[in-house]
Design a protein around this motif. Structure first.
Motif, short mmCIF file in Angstrom:
data_model
loop_
_atom_site.label_atom_id
_atom_site.label_comp_id
_atom_site.label_asym_id
_atom_site.label_seq_id
_atom_site.Cartn_x
_atom_site.Cartn_y
_atom_site.Cartn_z
N ARG A 274 -6.53 -23.22 26.37
CA ARG A 274 -5.43 -22.70 25.54
C ARG A 274 -4.08 -23.17 26.08
NH1 ARG A 274 -5.51 -16.90 22.99
NH2 ARG A 274 -4.04 -18.12 21.77
N PHE A 275 -3.93 -23.17 27.39
CA PHE A 275 -2.68 -23.65 27.99
C PHE A 275 -2.45 -25.12 27.66
CE2 PHE A 275 -1.07 -26.07 31.66
CZ PHE A 275 0.27 -25.70 31.59
N VAL A 276 -3.49 -25.93 27.79
CA VAL A 276 -3.37 -27.37 27.51
C VAL A 276 -2.93 -27.60 26.07
CG1 VAL A 276 -4.67 -29.52 27.25
CG2 VAL A 276 -4.94 -28.14 29.32
N ARG A 277 -3.54 -26.87 25.14
CA ARG A 277 -3.17 -27.03 23.72
C ARG A 277 -1.69 -26.74 23.50
NH1 ARG A 277 -4.71 -24.12 19.78
NH2 ARG A 277 -5.72 -22.35 20.79
N LYS A 278 -1.22 -25.68 24.14
CA LYS A 278 0.19 -25.30 23.97
C LYS A 278 1.10 -26.29 24.67
CE LYS A 278 3.44 -22.39 22.72
NZ LYS A 278 3.75 -22.11 21.30
N PHE A 279 0.72 -26.74 25.86
CA PHE A 279 1.57 -27.62 26.67
C PHE A 279 1.85 -28.93 25.95
CE2 PHE A 279 2.36 -30.84 29.90
CZ PHE A 279 3.30 -30.22 30.70
N ILE A 280 0.81 -29.53 25.35
CA ILE A 280 0.99 -30.84 24.71
C ILE A 280 1.33 -30.71 23.22
CG2 ILE A 280 -0.55 -31.98 26.35
CD1 ILE A 280 -2.73 -31.95 24.24
N ASP A 281 1.54 -29.45 22.76
CA ASP A 281 1.84 -29.21 21.34
C ASP A 281 0.77 -29.86 20.48
OD1 ASP A 281 3.09 -28.32 19.10
OD2 ASP A 281 4.67 -29.83 19.09
N ALA A 282 -0.48 -29.53 20.80
CA ALA A 282 -1.61 -30.17 20.14
C ALA A 282 -1.62 -29.91 18.64
CB ALA A 282 -2.93 -29.68 20.76
N GLU A 283 -1.12 -28.75 18.21
CA GLU A 283 -1.15 -28.43 16.79
C GLU A 283 -0.39 -29.45 15.96
OE1 GLU A 283 -0.28 -24.62 13.83
OE2 GLU A 283 0.19 -24.51 15.99
N ASN A 284 0.71 -29.99 16.51
CA ASN A 284 1.52 -30.95 15.78
C ASN A 284 1.25 -32.40 16.19
OD1 ASN A 284 3.06 -28.96 14.30
ND2 ASN A 284 4.08 -28.48 16.23
N LEU A 285 1.00 -32.63 17.49
CA LEU A 285 0.86 -34.01 17.98
C LEU A 285 -0.58 -34.49 18.03
CD1 LEU A 285 3.46 -33.96 20.91
CD2 LEU A 285 3.80 -34.60 18.52
N TYR A 286 -1.52 -33.59 18.28
CA TYR A 286 -2.94 -33.98 18.39
C TYR A 286 -3.79 -33.01 17.57
CZ TYR A 286 -0.90 -36.26 22.49
OH TYR A 286 -0.11 -36.99 23.34
N PRO A 287 -3.64 -33.02 16.24
CA PRO A 287 -4.31 -32.00 15.40
C PRO A 287 -5.84 -32.02 15.51
CG PRO A 287 -3.36 -33.77 14.06
CD PRO A 287 -2.84 -33.96 15.45
N LYS A 288 -6.44 -33.19 15.64
CA LYS A 288 -7.90 -33.25 15.75
C LYS A 288 -8.37 -32.61 17.06
CE LYS A 288 -8.59 -37.37 12.89
NZ LYS A 288 -9.10 -38.77 12.84
N PHE A 289 -7.69 -32.95 18.15
CA PHE A 289 -8.03 -32.32 19.44
C PHE A 289 -7.82 -30.82 19.36
CE2 PHE A 289 -6.18 -30.53 23.32
CZ PHE A 289 -7.28 -30.61 24.16
N ASN A 290 -6.74 -30.40 18.70
CA ASN A 290 -6.43 -28.98 18.60
C ASN A 290 -7.55 -28.22 17.89
OD1 ASN A 290 -4.37 -26.76 18.83
ND2 ASN A 290 -4.61 -26.79 16.62
N GLN A 291 -8.08 -28.82 16.81
CA GLN A 291 -9.15 -28.17 16.06
C GLN A 291 -10.42 -28.08 16.89
OE1 GLN A 291 -8.53 -26.79 13.10
NE2 GLN A 291 -10.57 -25.89 13.14
N VAL A 292 -10.77 -29.17 17.57
CA VAL A 292 -11.98 -29.16 18.41
C VAL A 292 -11.82 -28.17 19.56
CG1 VAL A 292 -13.40 -30.54 19.98
CG2 VAL A 292 -12.61 -31.53 17.82
N ALA A 293 -10.64 -28.14 20.17
CA ALA A 293 -10.40 -27.23 21.30
C ALA A 293 -10.54 -25.77 20.88
CB ALA A 293 -9.03 -27.48 21.90
N LEU A 337 -13.87 -36.55 27.41
CA LEU A 337 -13.56 -37.04 26.07
C LEU A 337 -12.13 -36.65 25.65
CD1 LEU A 337 -16.94 -36.30 24.20
CD2 LEU A 337 -16.12 -38.47 25.15
N SER A 338 -11.68 -35.47 26.05
CA SER A 338 -10.33 -35.04 25.70
C SER A 338 -9.29 -35.94 26.36
CB SER A 338 -10.11 -33.58 26.14
OG SER A 338 -10.98 -32.72 25.46
N ASN A 339 -9.51 -36.27 27.63
CA ASN A 339 -8.56 -37.16 28.31
C ASN A 339 -8.52 -38.53 27.65
OD1 ASN A 339 -7.77 -35.29 30.18
ND2 ASN A 339 -9.12 -35.99 31.80
N ILE A 340 -9.69 -39.05 27.26
CA ILE A 340 -9.73 -40.34 26.58
C ILE A 340 -8.98 -40.27 25.26
CG2 ILE A 340 -11.27 -42.02 25.47
CD1 ILE A 340 -13.36 -41.34 27.59
N TYR A 341 -9.20 -39.19 24.51
CA TYR A 341 -8.54 -39.04 23.21
C TYR A 341 -7.02 -38.99 23.37
CZ TYR A 341 -7.04 -36.95 18.80
OH TYR A 341 -6.40 -36.70 17.61
N VAL A 342 -6.54 -38.22 24.34
CA VAL A 342 -5.09 -38.11 24.55
C VAL A 342 -4.51 -39.45 25.00
CG1 VAL A 342 -3.29 -36.99 25.92
CG2 VAL A 342 -5.20 -35.65 25.04
#
Length: 626
Positions: A274-293, A337-342
């Motif tokens: 949850r912290f990682v999602r918030k830190f990298i603003d996954a909802e706006n910048l990495y939407p696919k990762f955000n959904q999987v997370a 896989l998350s690190n590779i995606y980012v």
């Protein structure tokens, strides 16, 4: 004699940083005797229900083999050890302490001349019987006269969860007096590790307090998430690094300790994600990762529930081992896989901090699992915390820069607004609303609000020098004004605009912002104090050479509003209406017909107020085209 050593151990841990005060001679005083090791014979069976009576049968006795070397145990097997104490030089004038390893089932069987067979249970799921826990081992206290045939002790071992080894010297023995000095010496020898552990956990605790301090100042959820992650990190490592704490907390109910150990590390992963999602603003910048997370977070909760149920229903089942192993392997794959995606979809340098921190933490975790040494995990955590601290610091600096930019822009907008003819009450309250967003760290909302407010002021300044503007331009400005009021009140009201289709909005000209004061009046005195659904209607119709303009609200009505006018200073309200009246008077002089303004109170059938309706006419002026 059966006095707990916990007080001694705690004091030694606190003073471990000053261990150099002990010289070699002081240590040697504690070297009274070491553990002694009886010869071991072992028997592997499949049935966990076999009793000692079954093991004492002739057939079973002949099946014991001498343990020649260390061997791994099988999780689905039961091991019986027969320890021969006849070759040991132990005083028979006092009780003995036996160390038999750290297993889920760890039973020592002896026989008493009067009461018969006795069992001392000191497994991971057995309540603590004695105050002898020396952090990593469980112990048994026996009397010399309780040995079978005067020399044997039988040990039953079962471990369905952790990977264990059975050593050639698996059973160790010492007199109670010698054991006390052996324990003290052991703590002195491990002082360096204890000191590092205290510094490590103390550092995390300090960072935890600091993080929550930042959260309470800035109200930024990112720091709250990181603080919760640090809490679970302390909960997990505190017990792992000091198992004596688990004895203190869960000594009477050790099954809770097992649940604590396994579930806290999974919840640690949950809050980390949850912290990682918030830190990298996954909802706006990495939407696919955000959904999987998000799905991963739900899956981790399922793991926690499944493991908890499995442990409570059958603590000795192998199922918790499979569940925990599956969760660890899954999280390792997910992290990679998350690190590779980012990396592939990197948007800004926040992603680099996450990649670096996660990679180091993952490396430390895997190394600790393979080498069974938690210090590698500690190293990974320390480096990860340093990386994230840098990232959070940079992010905080960026937020402060954004606030500074917004503040400067606010000052520029304020200067522009003061030069316009807008109601100063609206201007300053809008600026206060923007400042409120900033104080609450809602920088995106503040930026959006400020953008619309700046655009409105620019258009007002642009149109203030014009004698007339198109009806389309007027409606655009009014829509922008209403949007700002909706944002400011955080209580959206409806705004419905209806214009006759026969009216060409680009060709019809009207005085700029002639309608705005009536809209402002409807919002402030009609809708602001109303409960329930709120709406304003703006209707523009064509009638011969005029435009009929009607502003209708479903507010509290003029009579009720006159009783509770506290929201706006009276002089500001009269200024807006006065300016509008002057402009209408100017139109009257320029037109053959005077613009007529009518204010009508609306009522429901039961006599209660249904709002207010303001209508007036403007001469229809058509823009000349070439």
């Amino acid at each position: 004699m059966k006095k707990t050593l916990f007080t001694y151990l705690f004091l030694l841990v606190l003073t471990s940083g000053c261990i150099n005060i002990f010289d070699n001679e002081s240590i040697e005083v504690l070297e009274v005797k070491s553990f002694q090791y009886p010869s071991i014979e072992w028997l592997e069976v499949n049935n966990p229900e076999l009793s000692l009576q079954d093991i004492l049968s002739d057939s079973a006795q002949f099946s014991f083999d001498t343990l020649q070397a260390t061997m791994p145990h099988q999780r689905d097997k039961v091991y019986w050890l027969r320890a021969d104490f006849s070759n040991l030089n132990l005083s028979k004038d006092e009780e003995w302490v036996l160390r038999t390893g750290n297993f889920s089932v760890n039973n020592v069987y002896t026989t008493h001349p009067d009461s018969g067979i006795q069992v001392s249970k000191s497994g991971n799921f057995d309540a603590v019987q004695y105050g002898l826990e020396n952090l990593n081992w469980r112990y048994h206290v026996v009397s010399p006269e309780e040995l079978f045939e005067g020399k044997y002790v039988y040990v039953k071992l079962i471990e369905p969860f952790f990977a264990r080894l059975i050593y050639k010297r698996h059973v160790a023995a010492a007199t109670y007096t010698d054991f006390t000095f052996i324990s003290l010496r052991s703590f002195l020898e491990s002082a360096a590790y204890q000191y590092r552990s205290i510094l490590f956990l103390g550092g995390i605790a300090f960072l935890l307090v600091y993080t929550f301090g930042i959260y309470f100042v800035y109200k930024e959820s990112l720091y709250l998430l990181y603080g919760i992650y640090l809490i679970f990190l302390l909960m997990y490592l505190g017990v792992k690094m000091y198992p004596g704490f688990s004895v203190w907390m869960f000594g009477s109910h050790p099954v809770y300790n097992h649940v604590w150990n396994e579930c806290t590390q999974i919840l640690l992963n949950f809050w980390y994600t949850r912290f990682v999602r918030k830190f990298i603003d996954a909802e706006n910048l990495y939407p696919k990762f955000n959904q999987v997370a998000k799905w991963v977070e739900w899956l981790l909760i399922v793991f926690v529930i499944a493991i908890t149920i499995s442990i409570f229903v059958q603590p000795l089942s192998i199922m918790p081992y499979y569940l925990v192993t599956a969760e660890r392997l899954f999280m390792i794959v997910f992290a990679v896989l998350s690190n590779i995606y980012v990396i592939v979809n990197l948007k800004d340098r926040r992603g680099l901090f996450i990649i670096a921190g996660s990679s180091v933490l993952l490396a430390g975790s895997v190394t600790a699992l393979v080498l069974v040494d938690i210090q590698y995990f500690m190293i990974g955590v320390v480096i990860e915390i340093l990386i994230f601290a840098m990232g959070l610091g940079i992010l905080m600096k960026r937020r402060e820069d954004e606030k500074t930019i917004l503040s400067k822009e606010m000052e520029r907008v304020k200067m522009r607004a003061l030069q316009s003819q807008m109601n100063p009450h609206f201007i300053f309250n809008s600026l206060n609303s923007i400042r409120s967003y900033m104080i609450k760290n809602e920088t995106k909302e503040a930026s959006g609000y400020l953008s619309k407010f700046s655009r409105l002021i620019r258009q007002i300044l642009e149109y203030s020098t014009e004698e007339s503007i198109s009806l389309k331009q007027e409606l655009q400005v009014l829509n922008l004004y209403v949007q700002i009021e909706q944002l400011r009140f955080r209580d959206e009201f409806g705004f419905d605009v209806r214009v006759d289709e026969s009216i060409d909005q680009e060709l019809i000209l009207i005085p700029p912002l002639i309608v705005q004061p009536f809209l402002e009046n409807a919002i402030w005195h009609g809708l602001m104090q109303k409960e329930g659904a709120k709406k304003i209607e703006l209707v523009i119709k064509e009638e011969d050479a005029y435009l009929n303009i009607t502003i209708r609200d479903n507010g509290i009505g003029r009579e009720e509003a006159s009783k509770s006018r506290s929201g706006v200073p009276k002089e500001n309200k009269s200024m807006a209406i006065e300016l509008t009246n002057k402009r209408l008077a100017m139109l009257e002089k320029a037109s053959e017909e005077s613009p007529r303004v009518h204010i009508k109170d609306l009522y429901h059938t039961d006599g209660s107020s249904a709002g207010t309706e303001v209508s007036f006419q403007l001469p229809k002026i058509i823009k000349m085209t070439t």
